[in-house]
Design a protein around this motif. Structure first.
Motif, PDB file in Angstrom:
ATOM      1  N   GLU A   7      -2.771   1.960  -3.851  1.00  0.00           N
ATOM      2  CA  GLU A   7      -2.073   3.246  -3.752  1.00  0.00           C
ATOM      3  C   GLU A   7      -3.062   4.401  -3.712  1.00  0.00           C
ATOM      4  O   GLU A   7      -2.877   5.374  -2.978  1.00  0.00           O
ATOM      5  CB  GLU A   7      -1.107   3.398  -4.925  1.00  0.00           C
ATOM      6  N   HIS A  33      -5.022   6.773   8.644  1.00  0.00           N
ATOM      7  CA  HIS A  33      -6.095   6.274   7.781  1.00  0.00           C
ATOM      8  C   HIS A  33      -7.238   5.900   8.720  1.00  0.00           C
ATOM      9  O   HIS A  33      -7.099   4.986   9.536  1.00  0.00           O
ATOM     10  CB  HIS A  33      -5.636   5.047   6.998  1.00  0.00           C
ATOM     11  N   TRP A  40       0.865  -1.178   0.000  1.00  0.00           N
ATOM     12  CA  TRP A  40       0.000   0.000   0.000  1.00  0.00           C
ATOM     13  C   TRP A  40       0.910   1.240   0.000  1.00  0.00           C
ATOM     14  O   TRP A  40       1.163   1.844   1.041  1.00  0.00           O
ATOM     15  CB  TRP A  40      -0.933  -0.006   1.199  1.00  0.00           C
ATOM     16  N   ALA A  71      -4.499   4.550  -0.202  1.00  0.00           N
ATOM     17  CA  ALA A  71      -3.524   4.968   0.803  1.00  0.00           C
ATOM     18  C   ALA A  71      -3.233   6.457   0.760  1.00  0.00           C
ATOM     19  O   ALA A  71      -2.741   7.016   1.738  1.00  0.00           O
ATOM     20  CB  ALA A  71      -2.228   4.181   0.625  1.00  0.00           C
ATOM     21  N   ASN A  72      -3.544   7.130  -0.350  1.00  0.00           N
ATOM     22  CA  ASN A  72      -3.204   8.547  -0.508  1.00  0.00           C
ATOM     23  C   ASN A  72      -4.400   9.435  -0.811  1.00  0.00           C
ATOM     24  O   ASN A  72      -4.227  10.629  -1.049  1.00  0.00           O
ATOM     25  CB  ASN A  72      -2.173   8.715  -1.628  1.00  0.00           C
ATOM     26  N   THR A 122       1.663  13.414   0.573  1.00  0.00           N
ATOM     27  CA  THR A 122       0.309  13.345   1.122  1.00  0.00           C
ATOM     28  C   THR A 122       0.272  13.792   2.580  1.00  0.00           C
ATOM     29  O   THR A 122      -0.647  14.500   2.999  1.00  0.00           O
ATOM     30  CB  THR A 122      -0.248  11.916   1.010  1.00  0.00           C
ATOM     31  N   HIS A 132       2.276   4.647   0.178  1.00  0.00           N
ATOM     32  CA  HIS A 132       1.613   5.825   0.735  1.00  0.00           C
ATOM     33  C   HIS A 132       2.591   6.979   0.940  1.00  0.00           C
ATOM     34  O   HIS A 132       3.801   6.813   0.855  1.00  0.00           O
ATOM     35  CB  HIS A 132       0.901   5.491   2.045  1.00  0.00           C
TER      36      HIS A 132
END
Length: 471
Positions: free
Chosen positions: A201, A180, A120, A204-205, A133, A122
């Protein structure tokens, strides 16, 4: 790759990855037997529920970090990605129930593929502006202009954040994690294991909706880990309603399921909401959680209230009954920023009054460090009696007997609330908080409020946008 090949099946897909046969009948037959045996030898897949994937947002740009929250979308569950900068929550309409989607309830299969955080990807810099992010979330959620490590403004070092899980205020970015709301591992276990690398992805962002990524205090985030609400809930129980609504919204948008124990915990948290909640699935209403019953013997109304307040902004003066102009033109109230070092922007905050009216502040209203700001029913000085209002609200009307004013920040947390009764309403004069008691705890005490004595240009009494008269 084996898992996807097994799930999607098909000799042709496997055959396309194998070498082309040569033009010999014997060789073709031999290779066909070899390919059928080798290319279809994949591990047995786990028996899992068929969880539909939400639509992929391929063209929606990432919202600029400085954009304010937009108005909430309609209160209907959808598999589409939310609009950039939008909130997954509908506005709370007084007297109506807030609608939240019913999640798919399913146990977690025992033989899912192993979770790896490395899958994932991030904290990317998707738009190549040097802010990853993490930095963009910190910028978006700071209520003051953030500070940076260098002039390039890549890494955030300071700002003003209220950690929603505890209600504590932070000024150093190093004290915060980006959480998250539905942890990556929980997303994996509830359907995300099926996603490809790009989709993981994206999740995750994603900054496409509020509450998906949240700046929170480090120790609370690390206490939470990957646990769901059946095992961990925010220490500040006044945030439980918002937390449950955010968790459900994220899972609904991304097509993720919930376990029975998880859903039971979410329903219990929704029951703490100060408004009715209606849970709706595709077939109609699944359940209605009513507003909690009020105290059967409520205490007499006073200045202040029993709702915890963070104290970042303090209500200091109320003009409920002007004489120089009519109430609908001359009502106003004043707020104070007790922090002498940081300005606070009220954009996205909500004003509520005891009769059910509420108004969301839709523009930049900065309360300067140590300063005052007036919010008025009428912002025109020529019509409101010469009041220097910084903002004109709507849908709020103050009564002259007993009422309340409540301010909630962009996360829905109550920052300050005052209640007043007729003995502290003065025709032609504001109800004024003593200048030596300017905090959200002291303004709960009616003895700290009195009639304003300073004479305004219109003949009424008050000290709008300035230090109050002594009581």
């Amino acid at each position: 790759m084996y898992l996807q090949a097994a799930k999607r099946g098909g000799l042709w897909k496997s055959f396309r990855r194998c070498p082309r046969p040569i033009p010999s009948l014997l060789t073709v037959g031999f290779l066909a037997l070899f390919i059928f045996t080798a290319c279809n030898s994949v591990p047995e897949v786990p028996a899992v529920p068929d969880i539909p994937l939400p639509a992929r947002a391929t063209s929606a740009p990432r919202p600029a970090a400085t954009l304010p929250p937009a108005e909430a979308p309609p209160a209907t569950p959808t598999a589409e990605m939310p609009a950039p900068g939008s909130s997954p929550f509908p506005e709370v309409v007084p007297g109506d129930a807030v609608i939240v989607p019913q999640l798919t309830i399913a146990a977690i299969p025992a033989d899912l593929p192993a979770y790896s955080r490395d899958d994932w990807k991030h904290w990317n810099d998707t738009d190549s502006d040097c802010q990853n992010t993490r930095a963009e979330v910190l910028i978006a959620e700071s209520t003051t202009d953030p500070t940076f490590a260098t002039d390039r403004q890549c890494r955030v070092t300071g700002g003003l954040w209220e950690g929603p899980y505890t209600g504590e205020t932070f000024t150093a970015a190093s004290d915060l994690d980006i959480d998250h709301l539905v942890p990556l591992k929980n997303a994996h276990l509830s359907g995300g294991w099926q996603w490809d690398a790009d989709r993981k992805e994206e999740y995750a962002n994603s900054m496409a909706a509020d509450n998906h990524l949240v700046a929170v205090e480090k120790y609370a985030n690390r206490s939470k880990g990957a646990r769901g609400p059946e095992e961990w809930q925010p220490p500040d129980d006044t945030y439980h309603c918002q937390y449950a609504r955010g968790w459900i919204s994220v899972k609904s948008v991304w097509g993720l399921s919930a376990t029975p124990a998880e859903w039971e915990a979410l329903a219990a948290m929704l029951a703490t909401c100060p408004y009715p909640v209606r849970i709706v699935d595709d077939a109609g209403e699944a359940a209605v959680l009513p507003r909690p019953d009020p105290d059967p013997e409520p205490p007499p109304p006073t200045i202040g209230g029993d709702i915890p307040a963070s104290g970042r902004i303090v209500i200091t003066e109320i003009m409920a009954d002007p004489s120089a102009v009519r109430d609908r033109s001359g009502e106003w109230f004043e707020v104070h920023n007790p922090n002498g070092n940081l300005d606070i922007n009220l954009r996205g905050w909500t004003i509520r009054e005891g009769g059910g009216g509420q108004h969301r502040i839709s523009e930049d209203i900065v309360v300067p460090a140590g300063g005052y700001v007036v919010l008025a029913r009428n912002g025109d000085p020529a019509a409101n009696g010469g009041i220097p209002a910084a903002y004109q609200y709507s849908d709020i009307a103050l009564t002259n007997d007993e009422d309340s004013i409540e301010l909630a920040d962009g996360n829905g947390r109550v920052v300050d609330r005052v209640e007043y009764h007729s003995a502290l309403v003065f025709p032609g004069a504001s109800t004024s908080l003593s200048p030596d008691h300017l905090d959200a705890g002291a303004n709960d005490d009616p003895d700290n409020w009195c009639r304003a004595t300073s004479t305004m240009a219109n003949g009424d009494h008050g000290s709008p946008d300035a230090a109050n008269d002594a009581c």
